[in-house]
Write a protein that holds these residues in place. Structure first.
Motif, PDB file in Angstrom:
ATOM      1  N   ASN A   1     -22.510 103.628 -38.594  1.00 23.86           N
ATOM      2  CA  ASN A   1     -23.511 102.720 -38.047  1.00 23.86           C
ATOM      3  C   ASN A   1     -23.829 101.634 -39.072  1.00 23.86           C
ATOM      4  O   ASN A   1     -24.482 101.886 -40.077  1.00 23.86           O
ATOM      5  CB  ASN A   1     -24.773 103.489 -37.661  1.00 23.86           C
ATOM      6  CG  ASN A   1     -25.773 102.600 -36.949  1.00 23.86           C
ATOM      7  OD1 ASN A   1     -25.453 101.486 -36.546  1.00 23.86           O
ATOM      8  ND2 ASN A   1     -26.984 103.103 -36.797  1.00 23.86           N
TER       9      ASN A   1
ATOM     10  N   ASN B   1     -24.580  90.822 -36.895  1.00 21.12           N
ATOM     11  CA  ASN B   1     -24.898  91.939 -36.016  1.00 21.12           C
ATOM     12  C   ASN B   1     -23.716  92.276 -35.104  1.00 21.12           C
ATOM     13  O   ASN B   1     -23.381  93.441 -34.917  1.00 21.12           O
ATOM     14  CB  ASN B   1     -26.145  91.626 -35.189  1.00 21.12           C
ATOM     15  CG  ASN B   1     -26.743  92.854 -34.583  1.00 21.12           C
ATOM     16  OD1 ASN B   1     -26.654  93.944 -35.130  1.00 21.12           O
ATOM     17  ND2 ASN B   1     -27.358  92.690 -33.428  1.00 21.12           N
ATOM     18  N   ALA B   2     -23.082  91.268 -34.550  1.00 21.12           N
ATOM     19  CA  ALA B   2     -21.928  91.510 -33.665  1.00 21.12           C
ATOM     20  C   ALA B   2     -20.761  92.114 -34.439  1.00 21.12           C
ATOM     21  O   ALA B   2     -20.154  93.097 -33.998  1.00 21.12           O
ATOM     22  CB  ALA B   2     -21.503  90.203 -32.997  1.00 21.12           C
ATOM     23  N   ILE B   3     -20.474  91.542 -35.598  1.00 19.78           N
ATOM     24  CA  ILE B   3     -19.359  92.061 -36.405  1.00 19.78           C
ATOM     25  C   ILE B   3     -19.665  93.479 -36.870  1.00 19.78           C
ATOM     26  O   ILE B   3     -18.797  94.363 -36.804  1.00 19.78           O
ATOM     27  CB  ILE B   3     -19.088  91.124 -37.601  1.00 19.78           C
ATOM     28  CG1 ILE B   3     -18.511  89.796 -37.103  1.00 19.78           C
ATOM     29  CG2 ILE B   3     -18.142  91.774 -38.607  1.00 19.78           C
ATOM     30  CD1 ILE B   3     -18.477  88.695 -38.146  1.00 19.78           C
TER      31      ILE B   3
ATOM     32  N   GLN C   1     -16.491 104.183 -37.301  1.00 21.81           N
ATOM     33  CA  GLN C   1     -17.357 105.293 -36.916  1.00 21.81           C
ATOM     34  C   GLN C   1     -18.509 105.488 -37.903  1.00 21.81           C
ATOM     35  O   GLN C   1     -18.846 106.603 -38.300  1.00 21.81           O
ATOM     36  CB  GLN C   1     -16.542 106.582 -36.736  1.00 21.81           C
ATOM     37  CG  GLN C   1     -15.545 106.458 -35.612  1.00 21.81           C
ATOM     38  CD  GLN C   1     -14.757 107.729 -35.382  1.00 21.81           C
ATOM     39  OE1 GLN C   1     -14.795 108.659 -36.170  1.00 21.81           O
ATOM     40  NE2 GLN C   1     -14.045 107.757 -34.270  1.00 21.81           N
TER      41      GLN C   1
ATOM     42  N   SER D   1     -24.156  86.743 -35.836  1.00 12.68           N
ATOM     43  CA  SER D   1     -22.744  86.985 -36.159  1.00 12.68           C
ATOM     44  C   SER D   1     -22.591  88.285 -36.934  1.00 12.68           C
ATOM     45  O   SER D   1     -21.701  89.098 -36.632  1.00 12.68           O
ATOM     46  CB  SER D   1     -22.184  85.829 -36.978  1.00 12.68           C
ATOM     47  OG  SER D   1     -22.231  84.638 -36.236  1.00 12.68           O
TER      48      SER D   1
ATOM     49  N   SER E   1     -25.141  98.601 -38.024  1.00 16.82           N
ATOM     50  CA  SER E   1     -26.140  97.735 -37.409  1.00 16.82           C
ATOM     51  C   SER E   1     -27.456  98.485 -37.274  1.00 16.82           C
ATOM     52  O   SER E   1     -27.521  99.684 -37.503  1.00 16.82           O
ATOM     53  CB  SER E   1     -25.639  97.282 -36.033  1.00 16.82           C
ATOM     54  OG  SER E   1     -26.518  96.338 -35.493  1.00 16.82           O
TER      55      SER E   1
ATOM     56  N   ARG F   1     -18.215 100.634 -34.976  1.00 16.44           N
ATOM     57  CA  ARG F   1     -17.545 101.488 -33.984  1.00 16.44           C
ATOM     58  C   ARG F   1     -16.142 101.857 -34.449  1.00 16.44           C
ATOM     59  O   ARG F   1     -15.705 102.990 -34.279  1.00 16.44           O
ATOM     60  CB  ARG F   1     -17.456 100.772 -32.640  1.00 16.44           C
ATOM     61  CG  ARG F   1     -18.735 100.784 -31.873  1.00 16.44           C
ATOM     62  CD  ARG F   1     -18.549 100.197 -30.494  1.00 16.44           C
ATOM     63  NE  ARG F   1     -19.852  99.844 -29.942  1.00 16.44           N
ATOM     64  CZ  ARG F   1     -20.045  98.923 -29.041  1.00 16.44           C
ATOM     65  NH1 ARG F   1     -19.019  98.239 -28.565  1.00 16.44           N
ATOM     66  NH2 ARG F   1     -21.245  98.677 -28.603  1.00 16.44           N
ATOM     67  N   PHE F   2     -15.449 100.872 -35.005  1.00 17.59           N
ATOM     68  CA  PHE F   2     -14.080 101.112 -35.473  1.00 17.59           C
ATOM     69  C   PHE F   2     -14.075 102.117 -36.628  1.00 17.59           C
ATOM     70  O   PHE F   2     -13.252 103.021 -36.669  1.00 17.59           O
ATOM     71  CB  PHE F   2     -13.430  99.796 -35.905  1.00 17.59           C
ATOM     72  CG  PHE F   2     -12.056  99.945 -36.443  1.00 17.59           C
ATOM     73  CD1 PHE F   2     -10.979 100.211 -35.609  1.00 17.59           C
ATOM     74  CD2 PHE F   2     -11.823  99.836 -37.814  1.00 17.59           C
ATOM     75  CE1 PHE F   2      -9.695 100.360 -36.109  1.00 17.59           C
ATOM     76  CE2 PHE F   2     -10.555  99.991 -38.323  1.00 17.59           C
ATOM     77  CZ  PHE F   2      -9.483 100.244 -37.471  1.00 17.59           C
TER      78      PHE F   2
ATOM     79  N   ARG G   1     -21.558  95.723 -35.484  1.00 13.09           N
ATOM     80  CA  ARG G   1     -21.484  96.672 -34.373  1.00 13.09           C
ATOM     81  C   ARG G   1     -20.044  97.088 -34.088  1.00 13.09           C
ATOM     82  O   ARG G   1     -19.733  98.273 -33.976  1.00 13.09           O
ATOM     83  CB  ARG G   1     -22.083  96.054 -33.119  1.00 13.09           C
ATOM     84  CG  ARG G   1     -23.320  96.750 -32.653  1.00 13.09           C
ATOM     85  CD  ARG G   1     -23.872  96.127 -31.405  1.00 13.09           C
ATOM     86  NE  ARG G   1     -23.700  94.674 -31.494  1.00 13.09           N
ATOM     87  CZ  ARG G   1     -23.713  93.855 -30.476  1.00 13.09           C
ATOM     88  NH1 ARG G   1     -23.905  94.311 -29.281  1.00 13.09           N
ATOM     89  NH2 ARG G   1     -23.552  92.561 -30.628  1.00 13.09           N
ATOM     90  N   TYR G   2     -19.156  96.088 -33.968  1.00 12.60           N
ATOM     91  CA  TYR G   2     -17.763  96.412 -33.648  1.00 12.60           C
ATOM     92  C   TYR G   2     -17.035  97.064 -34.813  1.00 12.60           C
ATOM     93  O   TYR G   2     -16.254  97.997 -34.630  1.00 12.60           O
ATOM     94  CB  TYR G   2     -17.025  95.161 -33.159  1.00 12.60           C
ATOM     95  CG  TYR G   2     -17.499  94.737 -31.797  1.00 12.60           C
ATOM     96  CD1 TYR G   2     -17.245  95.519 -30.671  1.00 12.60           C
ATOM     97  CD2 TYR G   2     -18.256  93.580 -31.629  1.00 12.60           C
ATOM     98  CE1 TYR G   2     -17.700  95.159 -29.420  1.00 12.60           C
ATOM     99  CE2 TYR G   2     -18.716  93.209 -30.389  1.00 12.60           C
ATOM    100  CZ  TYR G   2     -18.431  94.002 -29.283  1.00 12.60           C
ATOM    101  OH  TYR G   2     -18.896  93.638 -28.042  1.00 12.60           O
ATOM    102  N   LEU G   3     -17.308  96.588 -36.017  1.00 10.29           N
ATOM    103  CA  LEU G   3     -16.694  97.199 -37.188  1.00 10.29           C
ATOM    104  C   LEU G   3     -17.211  98.627 -37.371  1.00 10.29           C
ATOM    105  O   LEU G   3     -16.436  99.538 -37.703  1.00 10.29           O
ATOM    106  CB  LEU G   3     -16.982  96.360 -38.444  1.00 10.29           C
ATOM    107  CG  LEU G   3     -16.284  96.781 -39.720  1.00 10.29           C
ATOM    108  CD1 LEU G   3     -14.762  96.735 -39.547  1.00 10.29           C
ATOM    109  CD2 LEU G   3     -16.712  95.884 -40.869  1.00 10.29           C
TER     110      LEU G   3
END
Length: 181
Positions: A49, A36-38, A47, A34, A51, A44-45, A40-42
């Motif tokens: 890294n 790791n997924a959060i 900008q 969980s 993860s 990206r949002f 990654r998307y956060l």
């Protein structure tokens, strides 16, 4: 036979402890996944890294631990996958014979073959302090060692099942739910 049945119950308790351990590892794996997924998307949002390969490999290692260490518990609970072409049609005594023959001629030899083939790889991994080739990856030698531990536990549980099935055939033990499924 009573000594062997006591030994069998001790092995069963050990396998049940492995079951509880894998339950805890499952929770940790879900939390790591969980995060790791959060992240990654956060990331990206934002900008940034957030993860790393460490979390991906940790999740993979946790899954491996659950699968490997849970095998003896699954066998002890009679919850393993069974190719059920004829088994359900057998009498309870027939099921005991199938379980006994399967444990002696399939399960234990498989455990010993896997242990025999895995041990040199595990020893080599420790000798070279094997690491992941991914940046920020985890060491490989500890997870490879779990293969040995897991198949020792599975072989022990197989011995416990053999003891219980022989006791049932000798009339020392009564048939429980382990053969009724």
């Amino acid at each position: 036979m009573q000594f062997l049945l006591k030994l069998s119950r001790w092995i069963d308790r050990l396998s049940e402890a492995m079951g509880w351990l894998t339950l805890g590892l499952t929770l940790v794996m879900v939390l790591v996944g969980s995060y790791n997924a959060i992240a990654r998307y956060l990331g990206r949002f934002l900008q940034v890294n957030l993860s790393s390969n460490l979390y991906i490999e940790a999740q993979w290692y946790l899954f491996s631990l659950i699968f490997l260490l849970g095998a003896s518990y699954v066998l002890e609970q009679n919850a393993h996958v069974r190719v059920d072409i004829l088994y359900n049609r057998l009498s309870p005594k027939g099921k005991v014979w199938v379980n006994l023959i399967g444990s002696i001629f399939l399960l234990l030899p498989l455990c010993f073959v896997i242990l025999g083939y895995s041990l040199p790889s595990v020893i080599n991994s420790w000798q070279i302090w094997e690491q992941s080739s991914d940046p920020s990856g985890l060491p490989r030698y500890p997870i490879k060692s779990v293969i040995i531990v897991a198949f020792v536990f599975l072989a022990l549980q197989g011995c416990s099942e053999i003891i219980k099935n022989i006791a049932i055939l000798l009339g020392t033990e009564t048939q429980e739910s382990e053969v009724s499924q």
